[in-house]
Motif scaffolding. Sequence first.
Motif, PDB file in Angstrom:
ATOM      1  N   PRO A 166       0.771  -1.223  -0.114  1.00 49.68           N
ATOM      2  CA  PRO A 166       0.154  -0.041   0.155  1.00 49.68           C
ATOM      3  C   PRO A 166       0.864   1.191   0.163  1.00 49.68           C
ATOM      4  O   PRO A 166       1.954   1.177   0.476  1.00 49.68           O
ATOM      5  CB  PRO A 166      -0.622  -0.258   1.259  1.00 49.68           C
ATOM      6  CG  PRO A 166       0.093  -0.824   2.319  1.00 49.68           C
ATOM      7  CD  PRO A 166       0.988  -1.801   1.493  1.00 49.68           C
ATOM      8  N   PRO A 167       0.255   2.334  -0.480  1.00 48.47           N
ATOM      9  CA  PRO A 167       0.956   3.638  -0.282  1.00 48.47           C
ATOM     10  C   PRO A 167       1.157   3.863   1.028  1.00 48.47           C
ATOM     11  O   PRO A 167       0.435   3.706   2.013  1.00 48.47           O
ATOM     12  CB  PRO A 167       0.058   4.681  -0.990  1.00 48.47           C
ATOM     13  CG  PRO A 167      -1.198   4.003  -1.556  1.00 48.47           C
ATOM     14  CD  PRO A 167      -1.084   2.622  -1.063  1.00 48.47           C
ATOM     15  N   ARG A 168       2.358   4.740   1.396  1.00 51.09           N
ATOM     16  CA  ARG A 168       2.766   4.923   2.741  1.00 51.09           C
ATOM     17  C   ARG A 168       2.683   6.587   2.941  1.00 51.09           C
ATOM     18  O   ARG A 168       2.617   7.114   2.102  1.00 51.09           O
ATOM     19  CB  ARG A 168       4.025   4.426   3.224  1.00 51.09           C
ATOM     20  CG  ARG A 168       4.314   2.894   2.771  1.00 51.09           C
ATOM     21  CD  ARG A 168       3.343   2.005   3.605  1.00 51.09           C
ATOM     22  NE  ARG A 168       3.458   1.887   4.812  1.00 51.09           N
ATOM     23  CZ  ARG A 168       2.215   1.820   5.825  1.00 51.09           C
ATOM     24  NH1 ARG A 168       1.088   1.501   5.160  1.00 51.09           N
ATOM     25  NH2 ARG A 168       2.590   1.902   6.929  1.00 51.09           N
ATOM     26  N   GLY A 169       2.682   6.932   4.275  1.00 52.21           N
ATOM     27  CA  GLY A 169       2.417   8.317   4.410  1.00 52.21           C
ATOM     28  C   GLY A 169       1.191   8.796   4.232  1.00 52.21           C
ATOM     29  O   GLY A 169       0.922  10.148   3.901  1.00 52.21           O
ATOM     30  N   THR A 170       0.098   8.069   4.569  1.00 54.88           N
ATOM     31  CA  THR A 170      -1.176   8.562   4.183  1.00 54.88           C
ATOM     32  C   THR A 170      -2.092   9.036   5.274  1.00 54.88           C
ATOM     33  O   THR A 170      -3.081   9.647   5.045  1.00 54.88           O
ATOM     34  CB  THR A 170      -2.048   7.366   3.589  1.00 54.88           C
ATOM     35  OG1 THR A 170      -2.179   6.236   4.525  1.00 54.88           O
ATOM     36  CG2 THR A 170      -1.426   6.633   2.344  1.00 54.88           C
ATOM     37  N   TYR A 171      -1.416   9.057   6.487  1.00 54.43           N
ATOM     38  CA  TYR A 171      -2.183   9.433   7.831  1.00 54.43           C
ATOM     39  C   TYR A 171      -2.038  11.028   7.698  1.00 54.43           C
ATOM     40  O   TYR A 171      -1.148  11.557   7.778  1.00 54.43           O
ATOM     41  CB  TYR A 171      -1.302   8.773   9.062  1.00 54.43           C
ATOM     42  CG  TYR A 171      -2.057   9.444  10.226  1.00 54.43           C
ATOM     43  CD1 TYR A 171      -3.356   8.969  10.616  1.00 54.43           C
ATOM     44  CD2 TYR A 171      -1.336  10.427  11.079  1.00 54.43           C
ATOM     45  CE1 TYR A 171      -3.740   9.422  11.824  1.00 54.43           C
ATOM     46  CE2 TYR A 171      -2.225  10.766  11.986  1.00 54.43           C
ATOM     47  CZ  TYR A 171      -3.342  10.390  12.593  1.00 54.43           C
ATOM     48  OH  TYR A 171      -3.939  10.796  13.800  1.00 54.43           O
TER      49      TYR A 171
END
Length: 175
Positions: A166-171
Amino acid sequence: MLIPGNPVPALKIETVGHGTFDLDTDKGENGTLVIQYRGLHCPICIKQMKEAEAALDDFAELGIEVIMITTDTADRAAETVEKAEVSRLRVGYGLPMAAAREDWGLHISTAREGSAEPALFAEPGHFFISPDRMLYYAWQQTTPFARPAMSDIVGGLKFTLGNNYPPRGTYTGEL
């Protein structure tokens, strides 16, 4: 600000010798890698352009379209392509400075006194965008140095696509 897992702005840009590039229609089966380069004045950009062209077959095997873009003019972009001795790589030019900063989050620099730099130009950025125009990853730099190698990008994308990573840094919630 661009957030992984969210849509990126539209990108429709003229290219050197390859017509108009439109992110909505000129995408790979598995996405698009957009690489922003500083311009004709940057020897590191010319080196990276050669490396990107050399890796095009690797990206094609992964179903990924690649384009390098710049805020430079058509003439300067054509001269860069000539210096890099590339012909297959799509190279877009004329990205508006406001779009570079406001839409893509790129850092803008001013010319150093006595340099061949244009008055204003955008610093490097790499953006991997899924076919539905969602940002998977973004990398923006404030200097021309320490860019990811094409082999690292290819390897990362192989892992990503092969493992449904999954893409990271989404928070974006409270901290």
